[in-house]
Design an enzyme around this catalytic site. Structure first.
Site, PDB file in Angstrom:
ATOM      1  N   GLU A  15      49.445  45.067  51.975  1.00  0.00           N
ATOM      2  CA  GLU A  15      50.689  44.640  52.635  1.00  0.00           C
ATOM      3  C   GLU A  15      51.184  45.770  53.540  1.00  0.00           C
ATOM      4  O   GLU A  15      52.051  46.549  53.149  1.00  0.00           O
ATOM      5  CB  GLU A  15      51.770  44.292  51.601  1.00  0.00           C
ATOM      6  CG  GLU A  15      51.462  43.060  50.772  1.00  0.00           C
ATOM      7  CD  GLU A  15      52.687  42.534  50.005  1.00  0.00           C
ATOM      8  OE1 GLU A  15      53.792  43.097  50.158  1.00  0.00           O
ATOM      9  OE2 GLU A  15      52.514  41.559  49.255  1.00  0.00           O
TER      10      GLU A  15
ATOM     11  N   ASP B  35      60.505  44.764  53.788  1.00  0.00           N
ATOM     12  CA  ASP B  35      59.396  44.266  54.596  1.00  0.00           C
ATOM     13  C   ASP B  35      59.785  44.446  56.050  1.00  0.00           C
ATOM     14  O   ASP B  35      60.882  44.040  56.470  1.00  0.00           O
ATOM     15  CB  ASP B  35      59.145  42.778  54.304  1.00  0.00           C
ATOM     16  CG  ASP B  35      58.707  42.548  52.867  1.00  0.00           C
ATOM     17  OD1 ASP B  35      58.067  43.449  52.293  1.00  0.00           O
ATOM     18  OD2 ASP B  35      58.997  41.465  52.318  1.00  0.00           O
TER      19      ASP B  35
ATOM     20  N   HIS C 123      61.318  44.379  45.301  1.00  0.00           N
ATOM     21  CA  HIS C 123      62.479  44.083  46.141  1.00  0.00           C
ATOM     22  C   HIS C 123      63.774  44.061  45.324  1.00  0.00           C
ATOM     23  O   HIS C 123      64.846  44.285  45.867  1.00  0.00           O
ATOM     24  CB  HIS C 123      62.282  42.757  46.874  1.00  0.00           C
ATOM     25  CG  HIS C 123      61.321  42.867  48.029  1.00  0.00           C
ATOM     26  ND1 HIS C 123      61.680  43.373  49.252  1.00  0.00           N
ATOM     27  CD2 HIS C 123      60.010  42.571  48.133  1.00  0.00           C
ATOM     28  CE1 HIS C 123      60.644  43.371  50.070  1.00  0.00           C
ATOM     29  NE2 HIS C 123      59.606  42.883  49.415  1.00  0.00           N
TER      30      HIS C 123
ATOM     31  N   HIS D 192      55.104  46.233  53.849  1.00  0.00           N
ATOM     32  CA  HIS D 192      56.031  46.466  52.732  1.00  0.00           C
ATOM     33  C   HIS D 192      56.167  47.976  52.483  1.00  0.00           C
ATOM     34  O   HIS D 192      55.246  48.629  52.019  1.00  0.00           O
ATOM     35  CB  HIS D 192      55.503  45.756  51.487  1.00  0.00           C
ATOM     36  CG  HIS D 192      56.335  45.965  50.243  1.00  0.00           C
ATOM     37  ND1 HIS D 192      57.044  44.955  49.628  1.00  0.00           N
ATOM     38  CD2 HIS D 192      56.554  47.068  49.488  1.00  0.00           C
ATOM     39  CE1 HIS D 192      57.652  45.428  48.547  1.00  0.00           C
ATOM     40  NE2 HIS D 192      57.369  46.717  48.441  1.00  0.00           N
TER      41      HIS D 192
ATOM     42  N   ALA E 267      55.727  37.806  42.944  1.00  0.00           N
ATOM     43  CA  ALA E 267      56.006  38.497  41.684  1.00  0.00           C
ATOM     44  C   ALA E 267      56.789  37.611  40.737  1.00  0.00           C
ATOM     45  O   ALA E 267      57.633  36.821  41.156  1.00  0.00           O
ATOM     46  CB  ALA E 267      56.791  39.765  41.983  1.00  0.00           C
TER      47      ALA E 267
ATOM     48  N   SER F 171      59.546  42.142  40.802  1.00  0.00           N
ATOM     49  CA  SER F 171      59.479  42.397  42.244  1.00  0.00           C
ATOM     50  C   SER F 171      60.140  43.719  42.583  1.00  0.00           C
ATOM     51  O   SER F 171      61.252  44.009  42.136  1.00  0.00           O
ATOM     52  CB  SER F 171      60.184  41.298  43.035  1.00  0.00           C
ATOM     53  OG  SER F 171      60.285  41.697  44.395  1.00  0.00           O
TER      54      SER F 171
ATOM     55  N   GLN G 147      64.206  35.756  43.191  1.00  0.00           N
ATOM     56  CA  GLN G 147      62.786  35.948  42.929  1.00  0.00           C
ATOM     57  C   GLN G 147      62.247  34.844  42.025  1.00  0.00           C
ATOM     58  O   GLN G 147      61.131  34.361  42.195  1.00  0.00           O
ATOM     59  CB  GLN G 147      62.544  37.323  42.286  1.00  0.00           C
ATOM     60  CG  GLN G 147      61.068  37.692  42.129  1.00  0.00           C
ATOM     61  CD  GLN G 147      60.357  37.786  43.464  1.00  0.00           C
ATOM     62  OE1 GLN G 147      60.927  38.262  44.449  1.00  0.00           O
ATOM     63  NE2 GLN G 147      59.111  37.334  43.517  1.00  0.00           N
TER      64      GLN G 147
HETATM   65 ZN   LIG Z   1      57.713  43.078  50.310  1.00  0.00          ZN
END
Ligand SMILES: [Zn+2]
Length: 277
Positions: free
Chosen positions: A247, A198, A191, A250, A184, A189, A163
């Protein structure tokens, strides 16, 4: 006889105390003045003690089992950039956003590759999710398939270092403001939690754009993700709350119960946990 009846009544109220705390407490107080015997006057105070103890126990229990997003909000540590450091990184209810980051070096310990179609090549860490989210994602993809739609997983787990590289690259190419809007800062993030993926339409695999919602897969995901424990984490028109533009691709695992409530209330995770005033 009257005494015996009273004691029985009292025991009854203790037994049901858990379910009817308020009503029994009230009933008890209304009853007390009609009791003339001194000995019996002591009994209600025992009852009150019991009630207090029960309330205390319940409060203690709640503070350990309830999600920490709300109760410990003011006790969270703040880092050098003014970001809150979450203290429940392993919770499926954790809220990571531009104000709240994961503790230094956080890495989930139960990352696995779900058995779904991927865009990334074999062995790529972005194919990973935490076990609970991976299992749910498999079911989500099966559900889509049953409805004749093919999804593909694009990007899941992302380490702090990865990230950091993405963010710094974005700053270098597009400037700080753009980078802060679209990617981010390291540690912030979702993630990195291993709970977010995603997702794209297999036919339009590289399209992680708002236009995904115009595809059948995008529509399906919006309508059905919650049935599998996922939410569309960054809904349209909620930029001010989530910190991110729409998004539709996501998804974030939170468990079916919360996902369904968030879906039905058309809200965000921040609002759901009262983190947005
Ligand atoms: Zn994402």
């Amino acid at each position: 006889m009257k005494e015996k009846l009273f004691v029985m009544l009292l025991m009854g109220t203790i037994l049901v105390g858990c379910q009817q705390e308020n009503s029994t407490d009230k009933d008890q107080k209304e009853e007390t003045p009609t009791v003339e015997n001194n000995q019996q006057e002591e009994t209600p105070s025992d009852q009150e003690k019991n009630d207090q103890q029960e309330e205390q126990n319940k409060a203690e229990e709640a503070s350990t089992t309830e999600d920490k997003n709300v109760s410990d909000e003011e006790e969270l540590k703040v880092d050098e950039n003014g970001l809150l450091i979450v203290d429940n990184p392993k919770s499926v209810e954790v809220i990571v956003n531009k104000q709240r980051r994961l503790p230094d070096g956080y890495e989930p310990t139960d990352l696995v590759e779900p058995n779904v179609s991927f865009y990334a090549e074999e062995g790529d860490p972005k194919r990973q999710l935490r076990q609970i989210a991976a299992t749910a994602l498999e079911k989500l993809f099966e559900g889509a398939k049953a409805d004749g739609l093919e999804l593909v997983a694009v990007s899941g787990y992302r380490s702090y270092d990865r990230q950091k590289a993405i963010y710094e690259n974005n700053v270098a190419q597009n400037g700080q403001e753009h980078a802060d809007k679209y990617s981010a800062r390291p540690g912030t993030s979702e993630h990195q939690t291993g709970l977010a993926m995603d997702v794209a339409s297999a036919a339009l695999v590289s399209v992680l754009e708002p236009s995904f919602i115009q595809t059948e897969e995008g529509q399906w995901l919006e309508e059905h993700a919650h049935e599998y424990g996922f939410i569309i984490r960054y809904p349209e028109g909620k930029d001010d709350i989530t910190g991110y533009s729409y998004e539709p691709w996501h998804v974030r695992y939170v468990g079916k119960e919360i996902a369904t409530e968030v879906y039905e209330q058309q809200t965000t995770l921040e609002e759901f946990f009262g983190l947005y005033p």
